[in-house]
Enzyme design. Structure first.
Site, PDB file in Angstrom:
ATOM      1  N   GLU A  10       0.784  -1.246   0.000  1.00 38.78           N
ATOM      2  CA  GLU A  10       0.000   0.000   0.000  1.00 38.78           C
ATOM      3  C   GLU A  10       0.814   1.292   0.000  1.00 38.78           C
ATOM      4  O   GLU A  10       0.800   2.054   0.982  1.00 38.78           O
ATOM      5  CB  GLU A  10      -0.944   0.017   1.209  1.00 38.78           C
ATOM      6  N   GLU A  14      -5.507  -8.592   1.180  1.00 40.64           N
ATOM      7  CA  GLU A  14      -6.162  -8.236   2.449  1.00 40.64           C
ATOM      8  C   GLU A  14      -7.633  -7.980   2.186  1.00 40.64           C
ATOM      9  O   GLU A  14      -7.987  -7.372   1.164  1.00 40.64           O
ATOM     10  CB  GLU A  14      -5.582  -6.949   3.063  1.00 40.64           C
TER      11      GLU A  14
END
Ligand code: BG6
Length: 469
Positions: free
Chosen positions: A163, A374
């Site tokens: 991320e 995720e």
């Protein structure tokens, strides 16, 4: 229909959020070791000094994962355990710890899926400008090569970064993550560029080693949708996708930056200082990516921002993706909508938003392999008669697995699902109150582990390969 036989059911974690042992066995200090101790930065001052003490309890944790039937475990390595000063000497004890984790996984037939960088940066590098300094990118490549050489005989799945938009955005625009800088767009774009460059070089090094595994990058996937059909809002959503998604996947998968954003950065004076060599490195390695990882929690609902934009003060709460604030460039704002469902922490629950987003990615990037690296529900789990009855989590994951099944049927190249998280862990800004795991950690009782209802449910899903979903 069952999930395809080669679809992986896994769960994930990250070093800082679980390990603890922050200064043991030669580990170097990280940016988070320091930042989390600045008053007011984290919920009730929580930090990763002990976290859930996975460093000492990893055998028990992995045994529980094995008993759940987990096929793969995604975890990250702490750079500073392996290279305490970022690019200096190797700490053998650090290598030993991760060798133990990997071997313990393999003992049970759990496939290790390793993230090299999940936000904990050796302090030496942070103090020298962190991701705005090319030194960090070069150091990362060195660190990555050491990991490939040390673990690559057994680890065949690698994620370089987790991320980029979060650690760069929260680090240089919102000041909510280290280095705690606010509203510095120039630094923000510079940092993202060095991350993409470091990724491309690491991919190149990995392929040269001929270890015959796969490598990719993980981003948080925040597909943007207009709140209505009004043209200005539709344009605002497009703008959001360019900045929040295409800026992050184009340099990886196409080897070039999206023209729309590049043009605007020029006008605003935010263009990173990039060299021909760096841009060529992106280009040269774009086709070598084996997959992209998607961390999906929620979409964003967007409208044109018509109020005058001024530099913002950000609170810890508004830094964690709660709708209701203008974008950093003031162009759009995210909106909480009456007819949508939200978690206790204000994140929208939208499996459909994921499905639509997957099609958007396919339209832009073709048939690239994808993993959901995720997905999960942050909740304060109810405890009834000593049992952790996390029904909302089961519902959340069930809904998302259903759309994933549908996506596969619709031709999306999805090869695995990693629930966030395997076990309750430290939320960067929200402490231990916001739980995600299948395994409960009792902070009132010696960090004892306990199976939640979702643990048994996921076990059954894996066993039946999601046939009933
Ligand atoms: C992802 C991160 O952005 O979101 C995880 O990769 C993080 O590390 C997760 O824990 C959930 O975020 P939060 O703020 O709810 O803990």
């Amino acid at each position: 229909m069952k999930f395809p036989h080669d679809f992986i059911f896994g769960a994930a974690s990250a070093s800082y959020q679980i390990e603890g042992a922050w200064n043991e066995d030669g580990k170097g200090i990280t940016n988070w070791d320091v930042f989390s101790k600045i008053p007011g930065k984290t919920y009730e001052g929580t930090n990763g000094e002990v976290a859930i003490d996975h460093y000492h309890r990893y055998k028990e944790d992995i045994q529980l994962m094995a008993e759940m039937g987990l096929e793969s475990y995604r975890f990250s390595l702490s750079w500073a355990r392996i290279l305490p000063t970022g690019d200096g000497e190797v700490n053998e004890k650090g290598l030993e710890f991760y060798n133990n984790i990997i071997n313990e996984c393999l003992k049970y037939g759990i496939v290790p899926f390793v993230t090299l960088y999940h936000w904990d940066l050796p302090l030496t590098l942070e103090e020298d400008g962190g991701w705005t300094n090319k030194r960090t990118a070069e150091a990362f490549v060195k660190y990555a090569a050491i990991c490939f050489q040390s673990f690559g005989d057994r680890v065949k799945h690698w994620i370089t970064f987790n991320e980029t938009v979060m650690f760069c955005g929260l680090g240089y625009l919102k000041g909510a993550h280290p280095p705690g800088i606010q509203n510095d767009e120039k630094k923000y774009f510079q940092a993202t560029h060095y991350v993409f460059y470091a990724h491309a070089k690491a991919v190149e090094v990995y392929k040269e080693l001929r270890q015959y595994g796969e490598i990719g990058i993980t981003h948080v996937f925040l597909p943007a949708y207009s709140v209505d059909d009004k043209q200005e809002n539709v344009i605002a959503a497009r703008h959001a996708n360019e900045y929040e998604t295409f800026w992050y996947y184009d340099p990886i998968l196409k080897g070039t930056y999206p023209t729309y954003v590049v043009e605007q950065l020029k006008e605003k004076g935010w263009t990173p200082d990039w060299t021909e060599e760096e841009l060529n490195t992106l280009q040269r390695n774009a086709e070598k990516n084996d997959f992209i990882g998607l961390n999906y929690y929620q979409p964003i609902r967007v409208e044109k921002n018509n109020t005058v934009f001024s530099s913002m003060e950000h609170s810890r709460e508004t830094s964690t993706l709660v709708p209701g604030s203008p974008s950093f460039d003031g162009y759009y704002r995210t909106v909480k909508m009456e007819n949508k469902t939200y978690t206790k922490w204000g994140w929208e629950i939208s499996p459909q938003g994921f499905l639509d987003g997957l099609h958007m990615l396919k339209a832009r990037y073709g048939d690239i392999k994808m993993y959901v690296t995720e997905n999960g529900l942050g909740d304060e789990d109810p405890i009834i008669d000593g049992e952790i009855v996390d029904v909302p989590r089961i519902k959340y994951i069930e809904q998302h697995l259903k759309v994933i099944k549908r996506a596969i049927n619709e031709g999306i190249h999805l090869k695995g699902y990693y629930a966030w998280s395997a076990i309750d862990l430290l939320s960067w800004l929200n402490g231990y109150k916001k739980q995600y795991g299948f395994i409960y950690v009792d902070h009132q009782d010696n960090l004892n582990r306990k199976k939640k209802l979702s643990y048994h449910w996921y076990k059954a899903i894996i066993k039946t390969r999601g046939e009933k979903l």
